[in-house]
Design a protein around this motif. Structure first.
Motif, PDB file in Angstrom:
ATOM      1  N   CYS A  98      63.941  52.652  -3.851  1.00 41.20           N
ATOM      2  CA  CYS A  98      62.692  52.525  -3.740  1.00 41.20           C
ATOM      3  C   CYS A  98      62.025  50.738  -2.853  1.00 41.20           C
ATOM      4  CB  CYS A  98      61.545  52.690  -4.473  1.00 41.20           C
ATOM      5  SG  CYS A  98      59.851  52.696  -3.328  1.00 41.20           S
ATOM      6  N   PRO A  99      62.661  51.307  -1.699  1.00 42.52           N
ATOM      7  CA  PRO A  99      62.396  49.857  -0.878  1.00 42.52           C
ATOM      8  C   PRO A  99      60.368  48.641  -1.331  1.00 42.52           C
ATOM      9  CG  PRO A  99      62.307  51.453   0.551  1.00 42.52           C
ATOM     10  CD  PRO A  99      62.449  51.783  -0.630  1.00 42.52           C
ATOM     11  N   GLU A 100      60.874  47.600  -1.665  1.00 37.53           N
ATOM     12  CA  GLU A 100      60.034  47.183  -2.645  1.00 37.53           C
ATOM     13  C   GLU A 100      58.665  47.251  -1.529  1.00 37.53           C
ATOM     14  OE1 GLU A 100      57.954  45.902  -6.026  1.00 37.53           O
ATOM     15  OE2 GLU A 100      60.270  46.590  -5.557  1.00 37.53           O
ATOM     16  N   PRO A 101      58.313  46.996  -0.231  1.00 42.78           N
ATOM     17  CA  PRO A 101      57.037  47.376   0.353  1.00 42.78           C
ATOM     18  C   PRO A 101      56.405  48.545   0.323  1.00 42.78           C
ATOM     19  CG  PRO A 101      59.003  46.152   1.868  1.00 42.78           C
ATOM     20  CD  PRO A 101      59.458  46.459   0.638  1.00 42.78           C
ATOM     21  N   TRP A 102      57.125  49.738  -0.174  1.00 44.88           N
ATOM     22  CA  TRP A 102      56.958  51.083  -0.360  1.00 44.88           C
ATOM     23  C   TRP A 102      55.745  51.391  -1.167  1.00 44.88           C
ATOM     24  CZ3 TRP A 102      60.064  55.296   1.178  1.00 44.88           C
ATOM     25  CH2 TRP A 102      60.949  55.690   2.769  1.00 44.88           C
ATOM     26  N   ARG A 103      56.017  50.178  -2.241  1.00 48.92           N
ATOM     27  CA  ARG A 103      55.129  50.489  -3.974  1.00 48.92           C
ATOM     28  C   ARG A 103      54.049  50.593  -3.834  1.00 48.92           C
ATOM     29  NH1 ARG A 103      59.041  51.098  -7.132  1.00 48.92           N
ATOM     30  NH2 ARG A 103      61.321  50.234  -6.994  1.00 48.92           N
ATOM     31  N   GLY A 104      53.140  49.326  -3.313  1.00 48.95           N
ATOM     32  CA  GLY A 104      52.448  49.110  -2.892  1.00 48.95           C
ATOM     33  C   GLY A 104      51.403  50.824  -2.728  1.00 48.95           C
ATOM     34  N   PRO A 105      51.468  51.192  -1.172  1.00 46.74           N
ATOM     35  CA  PRO A 105      50.948  52.600  -0.562  1.00 46.74           C
ATOM     36  C   PRO A 105      51.797  53.318  -1.596  1.00 46.74           C
ATOM     37  CG  PRO A 105      52.063  50.915   1.077  1.00 46.74           C
ATOM     38  CD  PRO A 105      52.468  50.120  -0.582  1.00 46.74           C
ATOM     39  N   LEU A 106      52.265  53.665  -2.197  1.00 48.70           N
ATOM     40  CA  LEU A 106      52.818  54.486  -2.979  1.00 48.70           C
ATOM     41  C   LEU A 106      51.898  55.096  -4.095  1.00 48.70           C
ATOM     42  CD1 LEU A 106      56.322  54.663  -2.943  1.00 48.70           C
ATOM     43  CD2 LEU A 106      55.150  56.266  -2.203  1.00 48.70           C
ATOM     44  N   ARG A 107      51.486  53.296  -4.973  1.00 51.02           N
ATOM     45  CA  ARG A 107      50.393  53.263  -5.572  1.00 51.02           C
ATOM     46  C   ARG A 107      49.575  53.758  -5.681  1.00 51.02           C
ATOM     47  NH1 ARG A 107      52.544  48.905  -6.970  1.00 51.02           N
ATOM     48  NH2 ARG A 107      50.921  47.899  -5.797  1.00 51.02           N
ATOM     49  N   ARG A 108      48.822  52.975  -4.718  1.00 48.30           N
ATOM     50  CA  ARG A 108      47.423  53.465  -4.049  1.00 48.30           C
ATOM     51  C   ARG A 108      47.254  55.130  -3.810  1.00 48.30           C
ATOM     52  NH1 ARG A 108      48.499  48.988  -1.521  1.00 48.30           N
ATOM     53  NH2 ARG A 108      48.833  50.273   0.849  1.00 48.30           N
TER      54      ARG A 108
END
Length: 390
Positions: free
Chosen positions: A64-74
């Protein structure tokens, strides 16, 4: 355990499926994320109402690309907020109905979320509450006294269409659909022999977590309600198939009753087609469930639906044209009933599409939300429900 379907899927579609399919199901390795854009993945996931499940699956992957983690968590956090808001609304409104002596049951939404591995994986935005037809007027008055307001406000149209559903908004802002039958349009009630009173009489409590128990339909009726609703909407979302597969799995010990009860209500054709699609798409235990339920899908429709899935792939992606939804929505008892319904639905859909393109405000379900304050029409609608007429 059944083998995984061999249909070759596009990577984006495979990621959606990997996010909701049983973890122990055999199959190819997860589709790579390298060539997938987050925006397209989110659009496809929202189209199938599985964004929280996709967020959970993708965020747990090492690639999972690191920049994706914030939007996915939201995305998951937003569903948690919706879920908690719905539970709070349900607790207050259910208590009001209990005090008024109105029997009720909740389906779909939080009740379906209880069938998923984690409730915040199941995306939903509203509550569906069911009451006996003879208690509908009391339920409306009770909910209005509790702070609910009407969303459907076009009472002359409510009278003409005789829908078995009244859209409201709860005091906390959650959308609520109050039903007195699982067959909402008048035309469906003429074709099927639904028995909502008996279904509510068979209701049982379900644990929604945190010690919250609410009444929902029994295990067999839950399969029928979820599959029938999915069929009428075209069975085109992964969300609905996962719901149905979970409901069938929860019928362990009474699964054979699904087919018998579906035949009693003349629901077998649409219910069996949806269970068959869930089995075909999800595989694993769901693939074996069709035989356990005793459901018999119409042979011609089953073959046509399976051929469309093989040819075009499922899950569909935004922009795909061949979804085959009419096969599910048009399934009726008997070949002639199905054929005439498919033709009538195609004509109706074209008429609605022309009306929408012309900008007519009375086209589609949005017309029910036009503000047409007519006290006499409102009373006529409630009197019709009270009468027990078709």
């Amino acid at each position: 355990m059944g083998a995984r379907p061999t249909t070759v899927r596009r990577p984006l579609a495979q990621i959606l499926l990997d996010s909701v399919a049983p973890e122990d199901r055999p199959g190819p390795p997860p589709a790579p994320l390298d060539d997938v854009r987050l925006e397209l993945l989110a659009d496809a996931a929202q189209d199938h109402r599985v964004l929280p499940a996709v967020a959970k699956h993708v965020a747990a992957r090492p690639d999972c690309p690191e920049p994706w983690r914030g939007p996915l968590r939201r995305a998951r956090d937003e569903q948690v907020v919706r879920h908690l808001s719905a539970l709070a609304e349900l607790a207050a409104l259910g208590a009001a109905l209990d005090r008024a002596g109105v029997p009720w049951a909740v389906a779909k939404g939080p009740a379906a979320a209880a069938l998923w591995p984690a409730p915040d994986m199941r995306e939903y935005y509203d509550l569906d509450m069911y009451v006996p037809r003879e208690a509908f007027r009391a339920a409306v008055e009770t909910l209005e006294d509790a702070g609910c307001t009407g969303v459907d406000r076009n009472w002359p149209l409510m009278v003409r269409e005789r829908r078995a559903e009244y859209a409201m908004r709860g005091p906390l802002g959650v959308h609520l659909d109050l039903h007195w039958d699982i067959a909402v349009p008048h035309g469906l009630r003429r074709r099927f022999r639904t028995d909502p009173g008996a279904m509510i009489g068979r209701r049982r409590p379900v644990d929604l977590g945190g010690g919250r128990h609410v009444p929902t339909f029994d295990a067999v009726d839950s399969v029928l309600v979820l599959a029938f609703h999915a069929a009428q909407a075209g069975a085109g979302r992964l969300l609905w198939l996962v719901d149905v597969a979970g409901a069938v799995a929860a019928c362990d010990g009474v699964r054979r009753e699904v087919g018998g009860r579906a035949r009693e209500m003349r629901l077998e054709a649409p219910v069996a087609l949806v269970v068959d699609r869930a089995a075909r798409v999800l595989g694993g235990p769901a693939r074996e469930a069709l035989h356990d339920t005793g459901l018999r899908p119409p042979r011609v429709l089953r073959g046509a639906a399976a051929a469309l899935d093989r040819r075009h792939g499922f899950p569909d992606l935004p922009g795909d044209r061949h979804r085959g939804g009419r096969l599910y929505a048009g399934a009726r008892p008997g070949a002639w009933g199905t054929a005439t319904t498919l033709v009538a639905d195609a004509v109706r859909d074209r008429r609605i599409e022309r009306a929408l393109r012309s900008g007519r405000p009375d086209a589609g379900e949005k017309a029910l939300r036009l503000d047409v304050p007519d006290a006499r029409a409102r009373e006529d609608y409630l009197r019709f429900v009270d009468s027990g007429a078709g």
